[in-house]
Every structure is written in structure tokens, then in C-alpha cells.
Design an enzyme around this catalytic site. Structure first.
Site, mmCIF file in Angstrom:
data_model
loop_
_atom_site.group_PDB
_atom_site.id
_atom_site.type_symbol
_atom_site.label_atom_id
_atom_site.label_comp_id
_atom_site.label_asym_id
_atom_site.label_seq_id
_atom_site.Cartn_x
_atom_site.Cartn_y
_atom_site.Cartn_z
ATOM 1 N N SER A 77 0.857 -1.178 0.000
ATOM 2 C CA SER A 77 0.000 0.000 0.000
ATOM 3 C C SER A 77 0.902 1.240 0.000
ATOM 4 C CB SER A 77 -0.923 -0.057 1.222
ATOM 5 O OG SER A 77 -1.889 0.955 1.169
ATOM 6 N N ARG B 5 -12.954 6.883 8.643
ATOM 7 C CA ARG B 5 -12.599 5.468 8.609
ATOM 8 C C ARG B 5 -13.638 4.648 7.851
ATOM 9 N NH1 ARG B 5 -7.884 2.782 8.789
ATOM 10 N NH2 ARG B 5 -8.142 0.649 9.460
ATOM 11 N N ASP C 85 -8.699 -4.448 -6.442
ATOM 12 C CA ASP C 85 -8.293 -3.256 -5.678
ATOM 13 C C ASP C 85 -8.888 -1.998 -6.314
ATOM 14 O OD1 ASP C 85 -6.923 -1.203 -4.351
ATOM 15 O OD2 ASP C 85 -5.015 -2.282 -4.340
ATOM 16 N N HIS D 267 -8.123 -4.095 -1.988
ATOM 17 C CA HIS D 267 -6.806 -3.581 -1.619
ATOM 18 C C HIS D 267 -6.186 -4.368 -0.466
ATOM 19 C CE1 HIS D 267 -3.598 -0.718 -1.201
ATOM 20 N NE2 HIS D 267 -3.938 -0.427 0.027
ATOM 21 N N ASP D 268 -7.006 -4.786 0.501
ATOM 22 C CA ASP D 268 -6.490 -5.452 1.701
ATOM 23 C C ASP D 268 -5.942 -6.851 1.464
ATOM 24 O OD1 ASP D 268 -6.743 -3.442 3.468
ATOM 25 O OD2 ASP D 268 -8.407 -4.296 4.610
#
Lengths: 496, 496
Positions: free
Chosen positions: A210, A279, A442, A477-478
Site C-alpha cells: 500500500s 474510517r 483493488d 486492496h487489503d
């Protein structure tokens, strides 16, 4: 519902999610030292019910007890856009042992909000953010029997490294927004000081995921002779406008929270609501996509039926919808926001995410930064002369020497094509083996950006030195936090 | 910077974006009747500098002066989840002429925040949200020389139709969150009342984009015999979890703005900050993607050089980065947020976006709604009996008759496969020709959902009746507002 809630109308629905926000504010208001909120290991965290729906949940940010090591540089650090830090701390943790010729060090660069705690160790048994990727033996992506792994909290962060919540040298009060703008290169410069202090001349690998995927490249750009290999996972060579937009939306929520108070909230109420909103948005960019459809689909929270209802009405319809979190995906986002909103410093989020937006390895962008640095070079000497800080015996870092010696790029008048600009920006990496990993699902660092990075690197040197893995994991993405099999396997193979 | 800003510290940077928020609040605080903010045609809109970077900018919401027509139904409307509106208004506008046998009417369903003003007309020359798609002659997607076009403001909206900002019948104060939960079907039921009142038995087409793409299907599901054809553009047969997440993030921003006040802000300060945040997030979902990369790329706002600077330093670097909007994409989002935050009612956004999340044409979801309705059927009669409202002479709508007569679905015990559930939910549309248009770059209503809708419809009847167009425009979800050539062309061809 508490009867003390002021705006509750008897003829209107209840809003447990708004009540929760107000309870958090009330709790924080009675707390004497609010600055401790990020220092304590989640002790202030509001307890909320567990999220329904199973799925892999990585550890995002681990506010560690102070079991990290701390490096202090007493030499001033000139930042890319002209700020100067007269001195700074870098929190770091290590795993494995540095070998005799100091040739087995891997510098691990983190994502935005991570601490140096990538992996549990005897001083802190909390699982780290890359717990299952680092460990002894060939089952792990990075074998600590072979490698000495160093992970830092980034400059600008809030888990032990100097950042906006650190004391300003002039008045010892938190910097707040007096903290200067930093870039990915600045963060890496600070890391190089640490590497210098450890006596390591050349890294076996500069690796990261990232934002760390940006830094793995930036570290090699600053010190190409000191990096044997690069691993860049779900990173990019330049942030795209959609990613900037998504981070801007988060910063906006923070900065428009009145508690943010232009960055000076450390002796008052932190912008916990803005942080929660930020968040929630961030979580959408980190996951979303296929995994959510599989895991949450359109499932809603259901109130279990009473025995009577079960017995009398098998066709009982589902609960009526609510405006507070209702679908499981909503409770999930709400939970992620609650978990995080007192765990990380709002100003750190603003500065570090801005540094992500600014990252751009194209030649014109690098030239612009060089011009800014050139303009401000004299600040470092001035600072040194005027400084009242007694200096440690550490040698001037290789980096601060390089500030004056770096050969500026020669300006090319006409605009060069897009990809060409990137190849030209990446020339210092032309002899370094690189592993790039991208994930199709992603949305934050889209797959095309990892491909662009690989292509641009291949055009600038031996194409064979660039390995590019395209992954199909459903986690977005994670994936880099979850997929030990594919991400881990690719790294293990590359490091041999 | 104004010196009246309380938190400005001399040693900290200025934050023009925060100042702007505070100025807006100060301006609103001095305004007597705050409810007018959505009634006035942008008169209260804070002026901000124009956005740099060229690109097509559709008209999103047009708060029209009261030049729309208004239909009032004095018969109660039973809502899917048990709420009852004793009476309600629907604002609408029309273009073209209804032919003698009333067979040329096209009901046009809108996106979330649009008014009935799809097209300018003699009563209101402001361009409408689909200005270039509707007009006289074969150049337009919908030819008003052939068709009679009807566009409404949706139930739950704030541009003339009954919604949360409308007076509650009991105390004549705005409903606020006393407004009942509504669904896409409820919105369409209200539209059918209007269609009834116009004496139209069968629509030539039920057409819509985005949320309207859901309603074009919902209208045919409720009244399959009364819809000759369906046009569903960038819609879906069921909202996915990522879309729910993105709308949840917007609602969260609104509901956590203290000015939202649990929905009762009409005599106080509206939640303008939450609205701005919500709109910024929404804009990301509406556009993003390829067009942004082309239009904004990584360009930043630049302060023009002074003549001196121009003369003395041709290599002057760009401005140092700022934490307030800095990249052009940031100024764009900021601008969109500012534009919208006083233009639309926050509660309408909450209720209408929730209704989008709830939309699900699979059989189990439809069965659940049927069960809820069945449970609440008696409410309508009670309401009628107890009502003090004198009723108009309009006939009971076909819909309210159908409430009692509709054949419930037969429950199938074992879980049926996914796509099969959708085909089973769409059976009432098995004989209606359908045009579906999808756009590859859409992240809010992903292309796969339009394909799923087309496939499910094809499985449930003559596949030839379903036309499916896949478009490659770079504008993301908003392509339906921009691409007259492809979207318009497909519609024109289908309507012949």
C-alpha cells in the site's frame, strides 16, 4: 435509550447510532488527559457489539504499548517542501538477527495507519499487522531465520515516531498543524537515518505494501546503491485522481469536524466523529468488491424472534428497515469506524494521507521537488548554526550529504508522453531487481497502476529484473494483509 | 482570512476551506426562515470560485421555482413497511401532448436528487437534468412531437412532492424523521395515482436512469398490464453491498452532523456540513474513473506567478502543497459539495437513498415485502374510516384495489440459486419489451448488475424482447446524463 438525550422526541424513531456518538463524546468530555487516547492500548475504546458475518479481519493499526525501540536523530531533517525538523524520533521493531556483514536487512514499509508492530515478539505478544507473513522458517513470506526485518512507524505517524501529536521544540506543545508538509521521500529519509545508525550500508530488500509500496520505490530512488532489491505490493508510482478524491473525502470529514479545531485539539475533545466518518470511507476503499458481495450480500441485521413468534407465525416477515445501521455491511462499516476513531491521531491521518496523494515518480514531479529542495537547502545549515540542541555523535547521514550533491534533472522543454515520464522518473532503479504484486479487485490502488509501474520499470532497464504478479483475490486492496498463500508465496520465491 | 475566526493561531497555517464552512454557518445563523433554503432557487448558495479543468457538467438537481404542476391524492397510501400517508402531493412536469387515446405517455423516473424539471419549458427556462435528451423531432432520444413525457419529483423528495420536509397532518410541522420508511415501490405507487388521475391506462414506456432505472422496473412489477415497454438505464435489480456502503457513508455524515438533530432541524440550522461531506462522497460514486484521470489527472491548483517571478525565475517550482483543496480533483469535489449542501433536503437524501438500498427484485425479498403489507393492510381502512379529511372525487386507485387482491407468492422451502431468485422475482415482466443500458466505468451501479438484470429477464420470457447495450463512456455512472449520442441513440431506436 437514555432519557438524558436532549433531542429525542416521543413521536419520532430512536437513533441508537446517534446516541452512540453522543455517548462517546460524553465519555471523552469527562476524561482528563485526552492526549492519552492514542497512547493507551485501546483502553478507551467504546465497546460495541460484534459484527455479524464471518470473514478474514486483518489487524489494521496496533497501538502498541511502548515496547518498540526508538531512534532519535539530532540532526535536522530538511523536508521536500521546505519544512525542517530540528530533530525527530523514529519508533521501530525488529525480528531475526543482523548477520555479521550486515547484508540481510529487510526494511519493511507500512500502510498509512500501521505501527511498527508488524509481528508479535517477546516484548509484545499482540499480533502484528503482518503477523502471518513474518516468522522463522520457510513457511513464512519473510524467514526471520535468514533475514533481519526492520519495521518503523512512519514520520508523521502517532505510534512513537515524530508527527503532529509530538511536542514542538519551541514550546513543547503538540505541533498540531504547525507540523510541516511531508512527502513519502521525507518519511524514507528519516528511515535512512535509522538504517545509518544501525550501521547497515545496503538493504537486502526495501519492501512494502500500500503506502509502503510507494516507499519501497522511494527508498531506492533516494539511495539506489544501497538497495539490493525492491518489493512493491499493491502500491503505485503515482496516486491517481480517484484515490486522491477518496482520501480528500476522508480529510474533509476530519477537517470539518468542529473538534478538529484547525489541528489544535490535543488539550480538548478529539475529532472522534470526523475520524469515524473518515474510517468508514477508508474501509470502503480497502475492501469492497467481490468479498463483500459474498460475505454480506444483502443480509440485514435481524432481531431474533421470540418463542411466541416462532410458535405462532412461521411466516413472520423480517424486521422493518431502520435508518441507523441495518444491512450487515452498514454494521460492519460502523464497527470499523468505532474501532478506529480513538485509535489513531486525526492530524497524522491528514498529513500521511496527503503525503500519499503527493507521491509521483514521474520526472517532472521529481524535478519540481528538487527545485523546492534547492530553494530551501540553506535552511538546514542555518538551522544547524542557530540550533541550541546538543548534537549526538552520529555521523551526518548519507542523505543529508546527498542533498547538496544530487545531480538535478535536466529540464526537457516539450512535454514527453505519459508512460515515458514515469520511465524517466524511475531511472535510478534501472539495475535493481523488483517484485511487483497487484490485485484485480483493488479500487484504491487499481491494478492498472501496478502494471504501469512494472511496464515503466521494464522499459528503463533489463525487463527480466522486474517480476509482476497479478492476483485474483476477492478482498480488494487489503489482499496484502490476508492472502498469505499468494502474496506470501510470491515474496518467498523472490527473496530466495 | 477574517480576523474574527476564533481558532486561527498566528504560528499555524490558514485553512480557507474551514473558514468557508464557518462563514456558511454564520450566514445561515442570521437567516430568519431556514426552511426556505431548499425552496429558493439557489439564492442562498455560497459563491465560490469556479472549478478549473474543463469537462461536461450535467445539471444534477434543479430546485425549480414552483412552475411544476401538483397532484394531490386524498386517499391514504399504505407503504410497504407499514407506514401510511393519509394524503400526499406529487409535483410533476410534462412535455409534448397526450394523444387522443392516451397511448403515448412516457413516465420518466429520476435519479435520487432530481426534481421534476427534466427539460426547460415556457414556464421555466432553466435547463433540466435531461435537457438534451428530450425535445421535438428525431434528434432527441425522446421526441416530444410523438410522446407525452411526464416526470415527477419522487415521494420523499423535497421539490414539491410530499417528503420529510412536508407538514405532518397532525401538527402541520415538518415530518422530519416521523416520516415513514418508503420503498421504490411506494414511490411508484404514488406515481400510479398521478397516472390514474390523468386518465392514462397504459404507459407507452416506463423509463428511468439510476434510481429511476429501478423504478422503471418497479412500475411494471406493480402494474404489468399497464406498461407497454421498459427502459432501465444504469440501474439494477438489487443494490449491491458496495453501493449500500457508499450511501451509508453519506447518511452517516449527515446523521452525525449535530445540526441534523435527529431529523428536526427545520426551524434551526440545517446540517449543511454533513450535506457537503455526503455530496463529496456521492460525487466520487457518480463520476470518478477514466474521465477524471483525463480531466484532472494529477494537476494542482497553481497561484499564477507575478511578473517579477516570471521575469526572474523561469524554473520557479510549483506551489507548496496545502491541506485544504489543492489538487484540481479536490477543488472539484469541494465545489460539488458547496453547490449542493443547501440545495437539497438532508432528510430527503436519507429516506430516498435508503429506499435505493432496499430495492431488491429477487423473489424472497418481494415475498418479505408482501408479508409486511399483508400485516398492515387493515391500517388503510382504519385510516379511511377515522380520517377527517374530505375526500376528492378521484376513484380509488387501481393500486389500492390491488393491495388486497394481489396473489401472494407461494413460498418455496429450499433456497433457490441466486440468479434464479431474480428471474422468479421478475416474472411479471415476462411479456414486456425491455431496453437495458449499462456503462463499464460505473462504480455505483456496476455494469455486471445491468448484465444480471438482462440475463434474468431473458431467462424469464422471450429473450428477444430484452435489448442490452453496453457503453464504454469514460464518465462513470453519470454517463446517462452526458452521452446523448449513445444513450440517446439507443433509446430513440428502442422507442420507434
Amino acid at each position: 435509550m437514555s432519557s438524558s438525550i436532549p433531542h429525542q422526541r416521543p413521536d419520532a424513531p430512536s437513533f441508537p447510532c446517534v446516541d452512540a456518538n453522543e455517548s462517546r463524546a460524553a465519555k471523552l468530555a469527562t476524561q482528563a488527559n485526552k492526549l492519552t487516547f492514542i497512547k493507551q492500548n485501546n483502553q478507551n475504546q467504546v465497546k460495541i457489539e460484534d459484527v455479524e458475518g464471518e470473514g478474514p479481519e486483518p489487524v489494521y493499526a496496533t497501538p502498541t504499548p511502548a515496547t518498540y525501540q526508538s531512534f532519535t536523530s539530532h540532526y535536522p531533517l530538511l523536508l521536500d517542501y521546505g519544512g525542517v525538523l530540528p530533530n525527530f524520533d523514529i519508533a521501530y521493531e525488529t525480528w531475526g538477527s543482523l548477520n555479521q556483514d550486515k547484508s540481510n536487512a529487510i526494511l519493511l514499509h507500512t500502510g498509512l495507519s500501521a505501527s511498527s508492530h508488524a509481528k508479535s515478539h517477546p516484548g509484545n505478544d499482540t499480533p502484528g499487522w503482518w503477523e502471518r507473513f513474518i516468522g522463522p522458517g520457510s513457511d513464512y513470506a519473510i524467514d526471520t531465520e535468514k533475514f533481519f526485518v526492520i519495521c518503523t512507524n512512519v514520520l508523521g505517524g502517532c505510534y512513537g515516531s515524530t508527527g503532529p501529536s509530538s511536542p514542538h521544540p519551541e514550546d513543547s506543545k503538540p505541533y498540531g498543524t504547525r507540523f510541516p508538509i511531508i512527502t513519502q521521500f521525507d518519511m524514507v529519509r528519516a528511515q535512512w537515518r535509522l538504517i545509518d545508525s544501525l550501521g547497515i550500508h545496503k538493504l537486502y530488500a526495501s519492501a512494502g505494501c500500500s503506502m509502503g509500496g510507494m516507499q519501497s520505490i522511494a527508498a531506492a530512488h533516494l539511495e539506489p546503491e544501497r538497495v539490493r532489491s525492491i518489493i512493491s505490493i499493491s502500491g503505485t508510482a503515482r496516486s491517481g485522481s480517484t484515490a486522491v478524491a477518496m482520501r480528500f473525502a476522508q480529510r474533509s470529514c476530519l477537517m470539518s469536524d468542529p473538534n478538529w479545531n484547525r489541528g489544535f485539539y490535543y488539550d480538548g475533545m478529539p475529532p472522534h466523529t470526523g475520524m469515524k466518518m473518515a474510517r468508514q470511507i477508508a474501509t470502503i476503499t480497502y475492501r469492497s468488491g467481490p468479498e463483500w458481495e459474498q460475505r454480506f450480500s444483502r443480509k440485514r441485521r435481524v432481531t431474533p424472534l421470540s418463542d411466541d413468534e416462532m410458535a405462532t407465525n412461521v411466516n413472520n416477515p423480517g424486521d422493518a428497515p431502520k435508518l441507523c445501521p441495518d444491512f450487515l455491511i452498514e454494521t460492519y462499516l460502523d464497527h470499523q469506524g468505532e474501532q478506529f476513531c480513538l485509535k489513531y491521531d486525526a492530524n497524522s491521518l491528514i498529513y500521511v494521507s496527503k503525503a500519499m496523494d503527493l507521491f509521483d515518480m514521474t520526472k517532472p514531479a521529481l524535478m519540481d521537488i528538487d527545485q523546492h529542495r534547492k530553494r530551501n537547502e540553506n535552511k538546514v545549515n542555518k538551522e544547524l548554526l542557530g540550533s541550541k540542541t546538543s548534537h549526538s555523535m552520529e555521523p551526518p547521514s548519507l542523505d543529508s550529504v546527498q542533498v547538496n550533491n544530487r545531480k538535478p534533472y535536466i529540464s526537457t522543454a516539450p512535454a514527453v508522453p505519459y508512460a515515458q515520464e514515469l520511465t524517466e522518473g524511475l531511472t535510478r532503479l534501472s539495475k535493481i531487481p523488483v517484485l511487483i504484486i497487484g490485485v484485480h479487485s483493488d479500487i484504491l490502488f487499481p491494478f492498472d497502476q501496478q502494471r504501469e509501474l512494472a511496464d515503466s520499470l521494464r522499459k528503463g532497464g533489463d525487463p527480466e529484473r522486474v517480476k509482476f504478479f497479478a492476483l485474483d483475490g476477492p478482498w480488494g486492496h487489503d489482499t496484502f494483509l490476508i492472502d498469505t498463500s499468494n502474496v506470501g508465496g510470491a515474496i518467498r520465491g523472490f527473496l530466495i
